[in-house]
Design a protein around this motif. Sequence first.
Motif, PDB file in Angstrom:
ATOM      1  N   GLU A  10       0.926  -1.567  -0.204  1.00 36.53           N
ATOM      2  CA  GLU A  10      -0.058  -0.006  -0.335  1.00 36.53           C
ATOM      3  C   GLU A  10       1.151   1.251   0.369  1.00 36.53           C
ATOM      4  O   GLU A  10       0.548   2.149  -0.240  1.00 36.53           O
ATOM      5  N   GLU A  11       2.113   1.345   0.655  1.00 28.06           N
ATOM      6  CA  GLU A  11       2.762   2.150   0.506  1.00 28.06           C
ATOM      7  C   GLU A  11       3.337   3.334  -1.200  1.00 28.06           C
ATOM      8  O   GLU A  11       3.894   3.956  -1.176  1.00 28.06           O
ATOM      9  N   ILE A  12       3.384   2.462  -1.251  1.00 28.41           N
ATOM     10  CA  ILE A  12       3.721   3.102  -3.352  1.00 28.41           C
ATOM     11  C   ILE A  12       2.625   3.961  -3.452  1.00 28.41           C
ATOM     12  O   ILE A  12       3.456   4.697  -4.526  1.00 28.41           O
ATOM     13  N   VAL A  17       4.127  11.330  -7.030  1.00 30.16           N
ATOM     14  CA  VAL A  17       4.715  11.792  -8.629  1.00 30.16           C
ATOM     15  C   VAL A  17       4.671  10.872  -9.730  1.00 30.16           C
ATOM     16  O   VAL A  17       5.130  10.862 -10.764  1.00 30.16           O
ATOM     17  N   LEU A  18       4.538   9.345  -8.971  1.00 30.90           N
ATOM     18  CA  LEU A  18       4.136   8.613 -11.006  1.00 30.90           C
ATOM     19  C   LEU A  18       3.297   8.308 -11.122  1.00 30.90           C
ATOM     20  O   LEU A  18       2.329   8.691 -11.198  1.00 30.90           O
ATOM     21  N   GLU A  19       3.857   8.425 -12.322  1.00 31.31           N
ATOM     22  CA  GLU A  19       3.037   8.417 -13.486  1.00 31.31           C
ATOM     23  C   GLU A  19       2.671   7.021 -14.511  1.00 31.31           C
ATOM     24  O   GLU A  19       1.985   6.793 -15.488  1.00 31.31           O
ATOM     25  N   LEU A  20       3.421   5.814 -13.661  1.00 29.27           N
ATOM     26  CA  LEU A  20       3.639   4.679 -14.174  1.00 29.27           C
ATOM     27  C   LEU A  20       3.764   3.521 -13.532  1.00 29.27           C
ATOM     28  O   LEU A  20       5.564   3.412 -13.022  1.00 29.27           O
ATOM     29  N   LEU A  39      -2.756   7.992  -6.077  1.00 29.20           N
ATOM     30  CA  LEU A  39      -2.278   7.656  -7.378  1.00 29.20           C
ATOM     31  C   LEU A  39      -2.265   9.044  -8.321  1.00 29.20           C
ATOM     32  O   LEU A  39      -2.720   8.430  -9.322  1.00 29.20           O
ATOM     33  N   GLU A  40      -2.690  10.664  -7.911  1.00 29.95           N
ATOM     34  CA  GLU A  40      -2.783  11.178  -8.276  1.00 29.95           C
ATOM     35  C   GLU A  40      -2.232  11.429 -10.675  1.00 29.95           C
ATOM     36  O   GLU A  40      -2.984  11.928 -10.733  1.00 29.95           O
TER      37      GLU A  40
END
Length: 110
Positions: A10-12, A17-20, A39-40
């Motif tokens: 869940e910490e992911i 800023v993650l896009e992929l 992860l907006e």
Amino acid sequence: MNNFSGSLPEEIANITVLELLDVHKNYLTGVIPSKISELENLKQLDLSRNTLTGEIPCSFGKLSYLNKLILNNNLLTGSIPKSIRNFQKLTLLDLSYNNLSFPRLVMLQA
């Protein structure tokens, strides 16, 4: 293939800023964490070819930038969430080779 195993942490969701996120063809098990919907900035999500179980989180509808959702070849069950229709930028949706069903539509009589 990275030979990742276990559940997707869940910490992911803390990597805002993650896009992929591409972890296809590994040994991931368990349910898809609903926190992924936090992860907006996520544009592409590929969790295919694992052994993920449970349902697709309804909260995925919050992923307004998502253009590719690839969840094929898992053990997912339940209805495809109605929130998927919120994906206005979606160009690829692959849910094949799971045990998913379409949401029930209520028919109103005039």
